[in-house]
Design a protein around this motif. Structure first.
Motif, short mmCIF file in Angstrom:
data_model
loop_
_atom_site.label_atom_id
_atom_site.label_comp_id
_atom_site.label_asym_id
_atom_site.label_seq_id
_atom_site.Cartn_x
_atom_site.Cartn_y
_atom_site.Cartn_z
N ALA A 1 49.98 30.34 26.12
CA ALA A 1 48.92 30.96 25.32
C ALA A 1 49.47 32.03 24.39
CB ALA A 1 47.85 31.55 26.24
N GLU B 1 43.06 33.58 18.62
CA GLU B 1 42.49 34.89 18.92
C GLU B 1 41.39 34.86 19.97
OE1 GLU B 1 41.48 36.98 15.31
OE2 GLU B 1 43.46 36.60 14.44
N VAL B 2 40.71 33.74 20.14
CA VAL B 2 39.64 33.66 21.13
C VAL B 2 40.08 32.86 22.36
CG1 VAL B 2 37.27 32.89 21.60
CG2 VAL B 2 37.82 33.93 19.40
N ILE B 3 40.42 31.60 22.17
CA ILE B 3 40.76 30.74 23.30
C ILE B 3 42.01 31.26 24.02
CG2 ILE B 3 41.34 28.40 24.04
CD1 ILE B 3 38.44 28.78 22.95
N CYS B 4 43.07 31.51 23.25
CA CYS B 4 44.31 31.98 23.88
C CYS B 4 44.15 33.37 24.48
CB CYS B 4 45.47 31.94 22.88
SG CYS B 4 45.93 30.25 22.42
N SER B 5 43.32 34.22 23.88
CA SER B 5 43.07 35.54 24.47
C SER B 5 42.32 35.43 25.79
CB SER B 5 42.27 36.42 23.50
OG SER B 5 43.09 36.79 22.41
N ILE B 6 41.39 34.49 25.88
CA ILE B 6 40.68 34.27 27.16
C ILE B 6 41.66 33.77 28.22
CG2 ILE B 6 38.94 32.84 28.31
CD1 ILE B 6 37.29 33.08 25.67
N LEU B 7 42.57 32.89 27.82
CA LEU B 7 43.59 32.41 28.76
C LEU B 7 44.48 33.57 29.24
CD1 LEU B 7 44.60 29.05 27.04
CD2 LEU B 7 43.29 29.34 29.15
N VAL C 1 40.91 31.25 15.14
CA VAL C 1 39.93 31.35 16.24
C VAL C 1 40.54 30.82 17.53
CG1 VAL C 1 37.74 30.42 17.11
CG2 VAL C 1 37.87 31.37 14.80
N PHE C 2 41.23 29.68 17.45
CA PHE C 2 41.88 29.13 18.65
C PHE C 2 42.80 30.18 19.27
CE2 PHE C 2 45.68 27.18 20.51
CZ PHE C 2 45.10 26.55 21.60
N LEU D 1 35.05 33.64 15.14
CA LEU D 1 34.35 32.54 15.80
C LEU D 1 32.93 32.40 15.27
CD1 LEU D 1 34.32 30.40 18.16
CD2 LEU D 1 33.38 32.24 19.57
N LEU E 1 40.17 39.96 21.25
CA LEU E 1 38.84 39.34 21.18
C LEU E 1 37.94 40.08 20.20
CD1 LEU E 1 38.24 38.34 24.89
CD2 LEU E 1 38.34 36.79 22.93
#
Length: 141
Positions: free
Chosen positions: A81, A65-71, A62-63, A35, A28
């Protein structure tokens, strides 16, 4: 007891929790600035290794490194993810940082190896995946 090789599942599940959270937080740090760039006012200047355009390449990064990292942080869809994160790191290793040499390829290689470990092991017991799977199994039985 330090040198025994018996698998301690409780310790393994805790280690996977720690590993997932640490890995997600570290990624992140790389993803959040991307992002902000994606949704900022400045002109996007980003590598376009696949010929998709700088904005599309940045959006895909961004998808991952951010979204998949949050998952990963939540342990939700962990194995799925991990796949975009592995692909993103492979692009960084094999395309973006090839001219830079091993010094710039080392970090994405380390991340890729970590994501492959999560792809193979799954998130462990302390995850939303486990909770949802447990609830699904109890409804079936």
């Amino acid at each position: 007891m330090t040198y025994q090789t018996n698998l301690n599942l409780k310790a393994t599940d805790f280690a996977l929790l720690f590993f997932r959270i640490a890995l997600a937080l570290m990624m992140l740090v790389h993803g959040i600035p991307k992002l902000l760039t994606l949704f900022g006012d400045a002109e996007i200047q980003f590598a376009d290794p696949m010929g998709l355009g700088m904005t599309a390449s940045l959006a895909l990064a961004v998808f991952a490194e951010v979204i998949c990292s949050i998952l990963l942080l939540l342990g939700l869809g962990t194995r799925l993810a991990a796949i975009p994160l592995i692909i993103t790191m492979l692009v960084a290793i094999l395309i973006v940082h090839v001219p830079d040499g091993w010094g710039r390829q080392e970090l994405p290689t380390l991340y890729a190896v970590c994501y492959v470990v999560l792809l193979l092991t799954g998130p462990g017991k302390y995850s939303l995946d486990h909770i949802f799977l447990k609830n699904k199994k109890s409804k079936i039985a």
